[in-house]
Design a protein around this motif. Structure first.
Motif, PDB file in Angstrom:
ATOM      1  N   LYS A   1       0.861  -1.173   0.000  1.00  0.00           N
ATOM      2  CA  LYS A   1       0.000   0.000   0.000  1.00  0.00           C
ATOM      3  C   LYS A   1       0.901   1.228   0.000  1.00  0.00           C
ATOM      4  O   LYS A   1       1.533   1.560   1.003  1.00  0.00           O
ATOM      5  CB  LYS A   1      -0.911  -0.001   1.222  1.00  0.00           C
ATOM      6  N   PHE A   2       0.964   1.902  -1.157  1.00  0.00           N
ATOM      7  CA  PHE A   2       1.854   3.048  -1.300  1.00  0.00           C
ATOM      8  C   PHE A   2       1.317   4.284  -0.579  1.00  0.00           C
ATOM      9  O   PHE A   2       2.090   5.075  -0.040  1.00  0.00           O
ATOM     10  CB  PHE A   2       2.060   3.365  -2.788  1.00  0.00           C
ATOM     11  N   SER A   3      -0.007   4.433  -0.612  1.00  0.00           N
ATOM     12  CA  SER A   3      -0.643   5.584   0.025  1.00  0.00           C
ATOM     13  C   SER A   3      -2.096   5.233   0.278  1.00  0.00           C
ATOM     14  O   SER A   3      -2.526   4.094   0.046  1.00  0.00           O
ATOM     15  CB  SER A   3      -0.538   6.823  -0.876  1.00  0.00           C
ATOM     16  N   ASP A   4      -2.855   6.189   0.758  1.00  0.00           N
ATOM     17  CA  ASP A   4      -4.277   5.956   0.973  1.00  0.00           C
ATOM     18  C   ASP A   4      -5.013   5.722  -0.336  1.00  0.00           C
ATOM     19  O   ASP A   4      -6.152   5.221  -0.338  1.00  0.00           O
ATOM     20  CB  ASP A   4      -4.901   7.141   1.706  1.00  0.00           C
ATOM     21  N   GLN A   5      -4.372   6.075  -1.454  1.00  0.00           N
ATOM     22  CA  GLN A   5      -5.026   5.946  -2.753  1.00  0.00           C
ATOM     23  C   GLN A   5      -4.510   4.761  -3.571  1.00  0.00           C
ATOM     24  O   GLN A   5      -5.282   4.083  -4.246  1.00  0.00           O
ATOM     25  CB  GLN A   5      -4.849   7.236  -3.573  1.00  0.00           C
ATOM     26  N   TRP A   6      -3.200   4.490  -3.522  1.00  0.00           N
ATOM     27  CA  TRP A   6      -2.605   3.500  -4.409  1.00  0.00           C
ATOM     28  C   TRP A   6      -2.225   2.212  -3.670  1.00  0.00           C
ATOM     29  O   TRP A   6      -1.593   2.251  -2.615  1.00  0.00           O
ATOM     30  CB  TRP A   6      -1.342   4.052  -5.067  1.00  0.00           C
ATOM     31  N   THR A   7      -2.647   1.051  -4.237  1.00  0.00           N
ATOM     32  CA  THR A   7      -2.209  -0.254  -3.737  1.00  0.00           C
ATOM     33  C   THR A   7      -1.805  -1.128  -4.928  1.00  0.00           C
ATOM     34  O   THR A   7      -2.353  -1.005  -6.029  1.00  0.00           O
ATOM     35  CB  THR A   7      -3.304  -0.974  -2.943  1.00  0.00           C
ATOM     36  N   LEU A   8      -0.848  -2.012  -4.668  1.00  0.00           N
ATOM     37  CA  LEU A   8      -0.333  -2.913  -5.693  1.00  0.00           C
ATOM     38  C   LEU A   8      -0.320  -4.342  -5.158  1.00  0.00           C
ATOM     39  O   LEU A   8       0.087  -4.584  -4.021  1.00  0.00           O
ATOM     40  CB  LEU A   8       1.083  -2.510  -6.089  1.00  0.00           C
ATOM     41  N   ASP A   9      -0.774  -5.274  -5.986  1.00  0.00           N
ATOM     42  CA  ASP A   9      -0.733  -6.701  -5.648  1.00  0.00           C
ATOM     43  C   ASP A   9      -0.178  -7.432  -6.871  1.00  0.00           C
ATOM     44  O   ASP A   9      -0.853  -7.530  -7.902  1.00  0.00           O
ATOM     45  CB  ASP A   9      -2.133  -7.211  -5.311  1.00  0.00           C
ATOM     46  N   ALA A  10       1.040  -7.921  -6.770  1.00  0.00           N
ATOM     47  CA  ALA A  10       1.704  -8.572  -7.902  1.00  0.00           C
ATOM     48  C   ALA A  10       2.104  -9.982  -7.512  1.00  0.00           C
ATOM     49  O   ALA A  10       2.534 -10.242  -6.390  1.00  0.00           O
ATOM     50  CB  ALA A  10       2.931  -7.776  -8.330  1.00  0.00           C
ATOM     51  N   GLY A  11       1.956 -10.909  -8.466  1.00  0.00           N
ATOM     52  CA  GLY A  11       2.304 -12.293  -8.193  1.00  0.00           C
ATOM     53  C   GLY A  11       2.843 -12.991  -9.419  1.00  0.00           C
ATOM     54  O   GLY A  11       2.641 -12.547 -10.560  1.00  0.00           O
ATOM     55  N   PHE A  12       3.551 -14.087  -9.174  1.00  0.00           N
ATOM     56  CA  PHE A  12       4.103 -14.874 -10.269  1.00  0.00           C
ATOM     57  C   PHE A  12       4.079 -16.347  -9.876  1.00  0.00           C
ATOM     58  O   PHE A  12       4.509 -16.716  -8.778  1.00  0.00           O
ATOM     59  CB  PHE A  12       5.537 -14.439 -10.583  1.00  0.00           C
ATOM     60  N   ARG A  13       3.547 -17.167 -10.759  1.00  0.00           N
ATOM     61  CA  ARG A  13       3.475 -18.614 -10.540  1.00  0.00           C
ATOM     62  C   ARG A  13       4.175 -19.303 -11.714  1.00  0.00           C
ATOM     63  O   ARG A  13       3.882 -19.016 -12.880  1.00  0.00           O
ATOM     64  CB  ARG A  13       2.026 -19.077 -10.455  1.00  0.00           C
ATOM     65  N   PHE A  14       5.074 -20.216 -11.384  1.00  0.00           N
ATOM     66  CA  PHE A  14       5.745 -20.999 -12.422  1.00  0.00           C
ATOM     67  C   PHE A  14       5.327 -22.457 -12.263  1.00  0.00           C
ATOM     68  O   PHE A  14       5.345 -23.002 -11.157  1.00  0.00           O
ATOM     69  CB  PHE A  14       7.260 -20.883 -12.323  1.00  0.00           C
ATOM     70  N   GLU A  15       4.961 -23.076 -13.377  1.00  0.00           N
ATOM     71  CA  GLU A  15       4.388 -24.411 -13.337  1.00  0.00           C
ATOM     72  C   GLU A  15       5.085 -25.325 -14.348  1.00  0.00           C
ATOM     73  O   GLU A  15       5.227 -24.984 -15.524  1.00  0.00           O
ATOM     74  CB  GLU A  15       2.892 -24.321 -13.651  1.00  0.00           C
TER      75      GLU A  15
ATOM     76  N   TYR B   1      -6.716   2.137  -7.437  1.00  0.00           N
ATOM     77  CA  TYR B   1      -6.576   3.578  -7.172  1.00  0.00           C
ATOM     78  C   TYR B   1      -7.879   4.103  -6.605  1.00  0.00           C
ATOM     79  O   TYR B   1      -8.922   4.075  -7.271  1.00  0.00           O
ATOM     80  CB  TYR B   1      -6.216   4.313  -8.460  1.00  0.00           C
ATOM     81  N   GLU B   2      -7.829   4.570  -5.346  1.00  0.00           N
ATOM     82  CA  GLU B   2      -8.992   5.165  -4.694  1.00  0.00           C
ATOM     83  C   GLU B   2      -9.012   6.653  -5.024  1.00  0.00           C
ATOM     84  O   GLU B   2      -8.238   7.442  -4.460  1.00  0.00           O
ATOM     85  CB  GLU B   2      -8.926   4.957  -3.184  1.00  0.00           C
ATOM     86  N   ILE B   3      -9.886   7.048  -5.930  1.00  0.00           N
ATOM     87  CA  ILE B   3      -9.942   8.446  -6.356  1.00  0.00           C
ATOM     88  C   ILE B   3     -10.391   9.330  -5.202  1.00  0.00           C
ATOM     89  O   ILE B   3      -9.781  10.365  -4.901  1.00  0.00           O
ATOM     90  CB  ILE B   3     -10.887   8.592  -7.562  1.00  0.00           C
ATOM     91  N   ASP B   4     -11.461   8.927  -4.555  1.00  0.00           N
ATOM     92  CA  ASP B   4     -11.946   9.596  -3.343  1.00  0.00           C
ATOM     93  C   ASP B   4     -12.819   8.598  -2.605  1.00  0.00           C
ATOM     94  O   ASP B   4     -12.775   7.391  -2.874  1.00  0.00           O
ATOM     95  CB  ASP B   4     -12.687  10.909  -3.677  1.00  0.00           C
ATOM     96  N   SER B   5     -13.623   9.069  -1.681  1.00  0.00           N
ATOM     97  CA  SER B   5     -14.391   8.156  -0.830  1.00  0.00           C
ATOM     98  C   SER B   5     -15.497   7.424  -1.580  1.00  0.00           C
ATOM     99  O   SER B   5     -16.021   6.420  -1.087  1.00  0.00           O
ATOM    100  CB  SER B   5     -15.000   8.927   0.345  1.00  0.00           C
ATOM    101  N   ILE B   6     -15.857   7.881  -2.775  1.00  0.00           N
ATOM    102  CA  ILE B   6     -16.959   7.251  -3.508  1.00  0.00           C
ATOM    103  C   ILE B   6     -16.532   6.715  -4.875  1.00  0.00           C
ATOM    104  O   ILE B   6     -17.350   6.127  -5.590  1.00  0.00           O
ATOM    105  CB  ILE B   6     -18.135   8.228  -3.694  1.00  0.00           C
ATOM    106  N   GLN B   7     -15.262   6.901  -5.248  1.00  0.00           N
ATOM    107  CA  GLN B   7     -14.817   6.471  -6.569  1.00  0.00           C
ATOM    108  C   GLN B   7     -13.508   5.677  -6.464  1.00  0.00           C
ATOM    109  O   GLN B   7     -12.648   6.001  -5.642  1.00  0.00           O
ATOM    110  CB  GLN B   7     -14.567   7.664  -7.490  1.00  0.00           C
ATOM    111  N   SER B   8     -13.375   4.658  -7.330  1.00  0.00           N
ATOM    112  CA  SER B   8     -12.128   3.903  -7.384  1.00  0.00           C
ATOM    113  C   SER B   8     -11.965   3.265  -8.757  1.00  0.00           C
ATOM    114  O   SER B   8     -12.937   3.010  -9.474  1.00  0.00           O
ATOM    115  CB  SER B   8     -12.096   2.816  -6.298  1.00  0.00           C
TER     116      SER B   8
END
Length: 517
Positions: free
Chosen positions: A251-265, A295-302
């Motif tokens: 969680k970079f800030s109250d607005q930006w979050t990142l979730d990254a993953g990698f699976r090798f099979e 990205y949370e633009i504000d309390s009602i938008q994302s």
């Protein structure tokens, strides 16, 4: 295809749960008995061959079928310490289904003239049993990290037999199948929360599958059963999946979050068939990345963006040898040559209060779908799962909640998609089909007061595509009523009032080959 009628249905169950200090014992036993009144499949096909227009009809009706089964499982949880837990569970499931004297009525036409008609009866029985075992261990470290280990083993066996009879009850064709499916999995996962802003997860999983299936098909000739060698199948399949994954959330800030993953099979497939020409070995190394940005633009938008790659491996029923005969000229069978399908997907969504908009694109290669075609020289229709070259789709949806009063609300979801199917590898002439499909679902909830709540659900979908077939479902309606009594509640439901789930129409049409089913 349609199913209707109501007969007796019995489904008793008993559950136990006992806890003493660090030990918890749980279990469940249940049984079911279902006598369905009638189920009907109506089939039509038309094609041209050597200057003649052929048309065939078949009406297949199951009556008084019986499905009965039982399920039992027992297990325990034990707190080895305040931070370590052990769980063990074993289970058994047994099912049997049978039908007798199912009626098959067929007619053949040549250039619109009736040239042949007959009636057959079908007797069919299926029995299967599944035993499974699972044990898992969970440990929490002082720094907040969690380690889990899981081991599962399942053994599935199925026996199927079927016989075609004349209208007078004399058998003339017989088929049978014996199958075994063993699956073993072992998995270890580790997660660590660095702080309230970051989290990492890593893990590995090994899956080992072993399929074995034997199918035989015989004709009664001069009072002796003579097996058809061309229809016999003996498949032994070994499949392994060794995978490792890692994911990172931040969680970079109250607005930006990142979730990254990698699976090798690492995927391995080894088929040993009765005909050496069908023997097949597959070895694939596949990466599966995933990325989610919010990205949370504000309390009602994302805004949310998701990119991923995923796979869909053939199921046991699609791979393991089996054959279903509804009529001497209609054969449904499996395909031991199927390969995994892979999909690249991107999705963008936008939320505004109670409104949710989304659009996504999907590109699937080696899509697994059923192929219906006619062997014209033999007057036979076959239905077999195959790997279609490519399926692409663009799908948009909108969902919103409307509040009419303080006691009445409605949740509505509309989904519209454009789908294209392309296949060249499996056909003498390339096949291409596209379609727009729309779906709308409405659910209303009303608070009637005094702890009573009612629900109404409506669902409708326009014609859609599956594999190379266009199918049409029908509108469905459901009602519900519930009443709360303190911590308990009484619920009454009327599901699928219009019996839509039991009525499906589908069609395959390839004009370039002169085939329509």
């Amino acid at each position: 295809m349609a199913g209707y009628g109501f007969r007796e249905k019995i489904m008793p169950s008993l559950s136990i749960n006992y806890r003493k200090r660090r030990f918890n014992l749980f279990g469940n036993i249940s049984a079911s008995y279902d006598n369905f009144a009638e189920f009907q499949v109506d089939h039509f096909r038309s094609y041209d061959y050597e200057g003649i227009d052929y048309f065939f009809t078949n009406y297949f009706t199951f009556k008084n079928g019986i499905h009965r089964g039982g399920n039992a499982n027992i297990g325990f949880d034990y707190e080895i310490s305040d931070k370590t837990f052990l769980g063990v569970e074993i289970g058994l499931n047994i099912n049997e289904m049978s039908t007798e004297n199912a009626l098959s009525e067929s007619e053949f036409y040549e250039n619109r003239m009736l040239v042949d008609n007959y009636e057959n009866l079908l007797n069919n029985s299926t029995s299967n049993n599944l035993t499974n075992y699972n044990t898992n261990l969970n440990h929490s470290f002082k720094n907040g990290s969690i380690l889990t280990a899981d081991f599962s083993h399942a053994n599935y066996k199925a026996i199927n037999s079927g016989a075609l009879l004349t209208s007078k009850g004399n058998p003339f064709q017989d088929n049978g199948r014996k199958s075994r499916f063993i699956i073993t999995t072992a998995q270890i996962d580790y997660s660590h929360q660095f702080n309230h802003l970051s989290k990492i997860e890593i893990g590995t999983k090994v899956t080992l599958n072993n399929f074995n299936s034997v199918v035989s098909f015989s004709d009664l000739i001069n009072n002796e059963w003579v097996e058809r060698p061309a229809f016999r199948r003996e498949d032994e399949i070994y499949e392994s999946v060794i995978a490792a994954y890692a994911s990172y959330y931040h969680k970079f800030s109250d607005q930006w979050t990142l979730d990254a993953g990698f699976r090798f099979e690492q995927y391995s497939f080894d088929l040993d068939a009765i005909r050496s020409a069908e023997n097949l070995e597959i070895s694939l190394n596949n990466p599966f990345p995933i990325l989610r940005i919010n990205y949370e633009i504000d309390s009602i938008q994302s805004l949310n963006l998701t990119l991923n790659r995923r796979s869909n491996r053939p199921t046991f029923s699609q791979l393991a040898a089996f054959q279903i005969v509804f009529d001497p000229t209609l054969l449904v069978e499996s395909n031991n040559q199927l390969r995994p399908a892979f999909t690249n997907s991107a999705r963008l969504s936008y939320r505004l209060k109670n409104l949710l908009f989304s659009v996504e694109g999907n590109d699937t290669r080696n899509y697994i779908g059923y192929d219906n075609t006619v062997i014209k020289s033999e007057r036979r229709l076959t239905s077999t799962p195959i790997n279609l070259d490519k399926v692409q789709s663009i799908i948009g949806s909108i969902s919103f909640i409307m509040y009419f009063t303080r006691w009445l609300e409605a949740n509505t979801t509309y989904t519209g998609g454009y789908y294209t199917i392309f296949d060249k590898s499996n056909r003498p002439i390339p096949f291409k089909k596209d379609i727009f499909t729309h779906n709308i679902q409405l659910t209303t909830t009303a608070d009637l007061g005094k702890g009573m709540t009612s629900t109404f659900t409506f669902n409708y979908q326009t014609p859609a595509i599956a594999g190379d077939q266009i199918y049409q479902t029908y509108p469905s309606i459901a009602f519900g009523l519930s009443k709360k009594f303190g911590s308990s509640s009484l619920i009454f439901n009327l599901q699928d009032v219009l019996n839509a789930a039991a009525t499906i129409d589908w069609e395959y049409n390839q004009e370039t080959l002169g085939i329509r089913t």
